[in-house]
Design a protein around this motif. Structure first.
Motif, short mmCIF file in Angstrom:
data_model
loop_
_atom_site.label_atom_id
_atom_site.label_comp_id
_atom_site.label_asym_id
_atom_site.label_seq_id
_atom_site.Cartn_x
_atom_site.Cartn_y
_atom_site.Cartn_z
N PRO A 129 0.80 -1.22 0.00
CA PRO A 129 0.00 0.00 0.00
C PRO A 129 0.83 1.27 0.00
O PRO A 129 0.32 2.34 -0.34
N GLU A 130 2.10 1.18 0.39
CA GLU A 130 2.97 2.35 0.33
C GLU A 130 3.03 2.90 -1.10
O GLU A 130 3.16 4.12 -1.30
N LEU A 131 2.93 2.01 -2.08
CA LEU A 131 2.96 2.41 -3.48
C LEU A 131 1.56 2.43 -4.09
O LEU A 131 1.16 3.41 -4.71
N THR A 132 0.81 1.33 -3.92
CA THR A 132 -0.48 1.22 -4.58
C THR A 132 -1.51 2.21 -4.03
O THR A 132 -2.29 2.79 -4.79
N VAL A 133 -1.51 2.38 -2.71
CA VAL A 133 -2.47 3.29 -2.08
C VAL A 133 -1.86 4.68 -1.90
O VAL A 133 -2.52 5.69 -2.15
N GLY A 134 -0.62 4.73 -1.47
CA GLY A 134 0.02 6.03 -1.22
C GLY A 134 0.25 6.83 -2.49
O GLY A 134 0.14 8.07 -2.47
N TRP A 135 0.55 6.15 -3.59
CA TRP A 135 0.84 6.85 -4.84
C TRP A 135 -0.15 6.49 -5.95
O TRP A 135 -0.68 7.37 -6.63
N PRO A 138 -4.11 8.04 -5.42
CA PRO A 138 -4.33 9.46 -5.69
C PRO A 138 -3.97 9.87 -7.11
O PRO A 138 -4.68 10.67 -7.72
N CYS A 139 -2.88 9.31 -7.65
CA CYS A 139 -2.51 9.66 -9.02
C CYS A 139 -3.58 9.21 -10.01
O CYS A 139 -3.94 9.95 -10.93
N GLY A 140 -4.12 8.00 -9.81
CA GLY A 140 -5.17 7.51 -10.69
C GLY A 140 -6.44 8.32 -10.58
O GLY A 140 -7.08 8.64 -11.60
N ILE A 141 -6.83 8.68 -9.36
CA ILE A 141 -8.06 9.45 -9.15
C ILE A 141 -7.98 10.81 -9.81
O ILE A 141 -8.91 11.25 -10.51
N PHE A 142 -6.84 11.50 -9.67
CA PHE A 142 -6.73 12.84 -10.24
C PHE A 142 -6.44 12.80 -11.74
O PHE A 142 -6.77 13.75 -12.46
N LEU A 143 -5.85 11.71 -12.25
CA LEU A 143 -5.70 11.56 -13.69
C LEU A 143 -7.08 11.39 -14.33
O LEU A 143 -7.37 12.03 -15.37
N ILE A 144 -7.93 10.56 -13.74
CA ILE A 144 -9.29 10.38 -14.25
C ILE A 144 -10.08 11.69 -14.15
O ILE A 144 -10.84 12.04 -15.05
N ALA A 145 -9.87 12.43 -13.06
CA ALA A 145 -10.54 13.72 -12.91
C ALA A 145 -10.11 14.68 -14.02
O ALA A 145 -10.94 15.41 -14.59
#
Length: 424
Positions: A129-135, A138-145
């Protein structure tokens, strides 16, 4: 096999025996909530209109003989074909329920999986989760946004200075003032220790969440552009405002990584958002996003569900390290105050549209764990009761996530009703 039979007990007894055999009180509480939620979802999904009773009533209230024969032949109590026809709508209702309540059912599933196997999704576990959740999340959510949102809509949101001031004022001024009064009362009445009261104060001084408030606003059909803009400016302001508030409220100071926090915020939020906006300029990309809008929305919700799963994995494994009675008092205070803040935010935003009120509700009342945890570990480094001081923040994170998720369906219905009135 574990759920089918436990120590020779039938399914129902074995399942509840499994729940009550869990060691941590918090795990039992959350699992019990999960059972209630799933049962409620099931009852809502498979409910059906009692046609046979209605038919019987009609037959006993003066219907003709031919009408009675027709009704009897159509009754789902007669014949395999009729029963199959009755089951088909029930299955359709289940599918419709799962489709409309995807996020709510996903929350229940994520918590259930975390309770059954927390080692997989905890920090340092196979999920990483340090990578999948931590990075990744959020990166995926804001890329889709960035892909989904027109640039003009984001620019329009940036000009709403009055709304931004109201959101940030509620989050960084009103909440700290109220929590100061609550923590002093709890300390004066010996309900909570000094460390937990200080924990309530430092949590109130933190800015809003980065990706949770945006994802919940999108799922509830709120104003996505307004949520993104306030999440960004709130966390940028929090880099400087939160340490000052902590110093005023608790009297603690320390060296703070201002530059690192700003860089991290740019990498996780601004760069993915900008990349999405640039990709959106290509007509094939814009057409694909429009065609598969629902799939993009579900992907964003799935990334938030990944965050939920990882959060509860850590919660179930770590626990809170305080007596059950103290935990109960702390939970009651934090839950009551959070619900009070939600209610106040909704009432105070009455001058906005429903979509804007939904965003106001989520952004103004939430507090970030991603920024708060490293900040507090630096500011309070060397304090012997640091673990106790962090407990309110660790408790608030899953609490606001769960409460917000449960509010999503109702708020989405309000937003859809407003859209319908506008169209009409």
């Amino acid at each position: 096999m574990l759920l089918q039979e436990r120590d020779g007990l039938p399914f129902s007894q074995g399942f509840f025996s499994l729940i009550f055999s869990l060691k941590k009180t918090s795990t039992r509480i959350v699992c019990s909530m999960l059972i209630v939620l799933l049962l409620g979802a099931l009852c809502s999904a498979v409910g059906f209109t009692p046609v046979p009773q209605l038919q019987t009533a009609r037959m006993t209230q003066g219907g003709t003989l031919e009408e009675c024969r027709v009704l009897r032949r159509a009754s789902p109590l007669r014949g395999g074909e009729a029963r199959g026809a009755q089951r088909q709508p029930a299955l359709a209702r289940v599918r419709s329920f799962l489709d409309k309540r995807f996020f709510l059912v996903g929350i229940a599933g994520a918590i259930g999986l975390a309770a059954l196997g927390p080692e997989f999704g905890c920090r340092g576990g196979p999920l990483r989760p340090e990578l999948t959740v931590g990075w990744g999340a959020p990166c995926g959510i804001f890329l889709i946004a960035g892909l989904s949102m027109p640039s003009a809509q984001l620019a329009k949101a940036a000009m709403r200075v009055r709304t931004h001031a109201a959101v940030q004022g509620f989050n960084l001024v009103l909440i700290p003032l109220v929590m100061t009064a609550i923590s002093r009362a709890a300390l004066a009445t010996n309900l909570l220790s000094k460390g937990l009261c200080d924990g309530l104060l430092v949590v109130s001084a933190l800015p809003t969440t980065v990706n949770m408030c945006v994802s919940l606003s999108v799922s509830a059909k709120g104003n996505e552009a307004l949520a993104i803009f306030n999440a960004v400016i709130g966390n940028l302001a929090g880099v400087f405002v939160s340490p000052l508030l902590i110093m005023l409220l608790v009297g603690q100071t320390g060296s703070l990584p201002f530059v690192q926090q700003v860089v991290s915020l740019n990498k996780k939020v601004l760069l993915p958002l900008l990349l999405g906006q640039l990709l959106r300029r290509a007509e094939p990309v814009k057409a694909a996003v429009k065609t598969h809008k629902k799939k993009f929305s579900r992907t964003s919700e799935a990334l938030l569900l990944l965050t939920v799963y990882s959060t509860f994995c850590d919660t179930f494994l770590r626990g809170f390290g305080i007596p059950a009675s103290t935990f109960g008092v702390l939970f009651a205070i934090m839950a009551a105050s959070h619900f009070a803040f939600l209610g106040a935010a909704w009432l105070m935003s009455g001058w906005l549209t429903v979509k804007d009120r939904i965003t106001f509700l989520f952004v103004s009342t939430q507090k970030t764990l991603a920024f708060g945890l490293p900040l507090l570990r630096i500011v309070f480094q060397g304090r012997p009761d640091l673990a106790v001081l962090l407990t309110p923040l660790l408790l608030l994170h899953p609490l606001q996530l769960l409460v917000g998720s449960l509010l999503v369906p109702r708020l989405a219905a309000l937003a859809e009703a407003e859209e319908k009135r506008t169209r009409d």
